[in-house]
Design a protein around this motif. Structure first.
Motif, mmCIF file in Angstrom:
data_model
loop_
_atom_site.group_PDB
_atom_site.id
_atom_site.type_symbol
_atom_site.label_atom_id
_atom_site.label_comp_id
_atom_site.label_asym_id
_atom_site.label_seq_id
_atom_site.Cartn_x
_atom_site.Cartn_y
_atom_site.Cartn_z
ATOM 1 N N TYR A 16 -6.494 6.362 2.392
ATOM 2 C CA TYR A 16 -5.273 5.693 2.846
ATOM 3 C C TYR A 16 -5.443 5.229 4.291
ATOM 4 O O TYR A 16 -5.126 4.086 4.629
ATOM 5 C CB TYR A 16 -4.073 6.637 2.719
ATOM 6 N N GLY A 17 -5.952 6.086 5.142
ATOM 7 C CA GLY A 17 -6.159 5.743 6.545
ATOM 8 C C GLY A 17 -7.100 4.558 6.708
ATOM 9 O O GLY A 17 -6.872 3.684 7.550
ATOM 10 N N LEU A 73 0.833 -1.205 0.000
ATOM 11 C CA LEU A 73 0.000 0.000 0.000
ATOM 12 C C LEU A 73 0.868 1.256 0.000
ATOM 13 O O LEU A 73 0.612 2.193 -0.762
ATOM 14 C CB LEU A 73 -0.932 0.002 1.219
ATOM 15 N N ASN A 74 1.892 1.269 0.833
ATOM 16 C CA ASN A 74 2.774 2.440 0.902
ATOM 17 C C ASN A 74 3.513 2.670 -0.412
ATOM 18 O O ASN A 74 3.634 3.819 -0.866
ATOM 19 C CB ASN A 74 3.762 2.295 2.062
ATOM 20 N N LEU A 126 3.095 5.932 -2.779
ATOM 21 C CA LEU A 126 4.229 6.751 -3.233
ATOM 22 C C LEU A 126 4.256 6.871 -4.759
ATOM 23 O O LEU A 126 4.509 7.961 -5.290
ATOM 24 C CB LEU A 126 5.547 6.170 -2.719
ATOM 25 N N LYS A 127 3.987 5.777 -5.453
ATOM 26 C CA LYS A 127 3.953 5.825 -6.915
ATOM 27 C C LYS A 127 2.869 6.800 -7.389
ATOM 28 O O LYS A 127 3.096 7.595 -8.298
ATOM 29 C CB LYS A 127 3.664 4.435 -7.497
ATOM 30 N N THR A 128 1.714 6.706 -6.760
ATOM 31 C CA THR A 128 0.607 7.592 -7.136
ATOM 32 C C THR A 128 0.961 9.042 -6.858
ATOM 33 O O THR A 128 0.710 9.926 -7.696
ATOM 34 C CB THR A 128 -0.681 7.197 -6.369
ATOM 35 N N LEU A 129 1.541 9.309 -5.696
ATOM 36 C CA LEU A 129 1.941 10.682 -5.353
ATOM 37 C C LEU A 129 2.967 11.227 -6.336
ATOM 38 O O LEU A 129 2.899 12.393 -6.735
ATOM 39 C CB LEU A 129 2.477 10.748 -3.928
#
Length: 178
Positions: A78-79, A32-33, A37-40
């Protein structure tokens, strides 16, 4: 296999099963992280590209406002995903614990019944032990319910705060769009 060896084997199996669940959760969280990060990074690149192609400060402000509006919603999503990962592990841990305790309690009562056998008042001793175990189980159930309620309250508060933040960012950008 003796009862003690069987209990030890079952305990080791439970420990390894929970360790497997923990690693599965860690793997899911890492995935998920990395995806986040890829999406961001992709969104940041797109935002930079759009910022370079805007023709006016007003267009730039609208672009920034749109990004700010989306941030709380993305953070909330995300949360929730992180919460689901931890909830899955907690459910596995709780199930393993409850099964382990139920088995141990049944074995304790059986051992006491065998040990005391036909001694006078043995039924009372076993009944007192059963009562103590029931009291312990009820205390665990209350603690578990309180923990679950706390978790649900925290999740509701996060949702409420994120919704408020999304609304505030929406309101803040309203004059820009006008």
């Amino acid at each position: 296999m003796t009862s003690l060896a069987a209990d030890a084997t079952a305990s080791v199996h439970t420990i390894y099963s929970l360790a497997g669940e923990a690693f599965k959760g860690a793997e899911t969280l890492s995935s998920l992280n990395l995806q986040t990060l890829k999406t961001l990074m992709a969104e940041s690149e797109e935002s930079s590209r759009l910022a370079g192609s805007t023709g006016s400060p007003l267009e730039m402000m609208k672009l920034q406002a749109a990004m700010l509006q989306a941030a709380p919603v993305k953070a909330l999503a995300y949360g929730r995903q992180v919460q689901e990962i931890f909830a899955a592990f907690d459910a596995a841990r709780r199930t393993a614990y409850e099964e382990s305790v139920a088995g141990a309690q049944a074995k304790l009562l059986a051992a006491m019944s065998r040990f005391f056998g036909n001694t006078p008042n043995s039924e009372k001793i076993v009944a007192l032990t059963q009562s103590a175990l029931n009291t312990s189980n009820k205390a665990y159930e209350r603690m578990s319910a309180a923990t679950k309620q706390l978790s649900e309250t925290l999740a509701a508060n996060v949702t409420k705060v994120s919704g408020t933040a999304a609304q505030a960012s929406s309101n803040a950008s309203a004059p820009i769009e006008a």
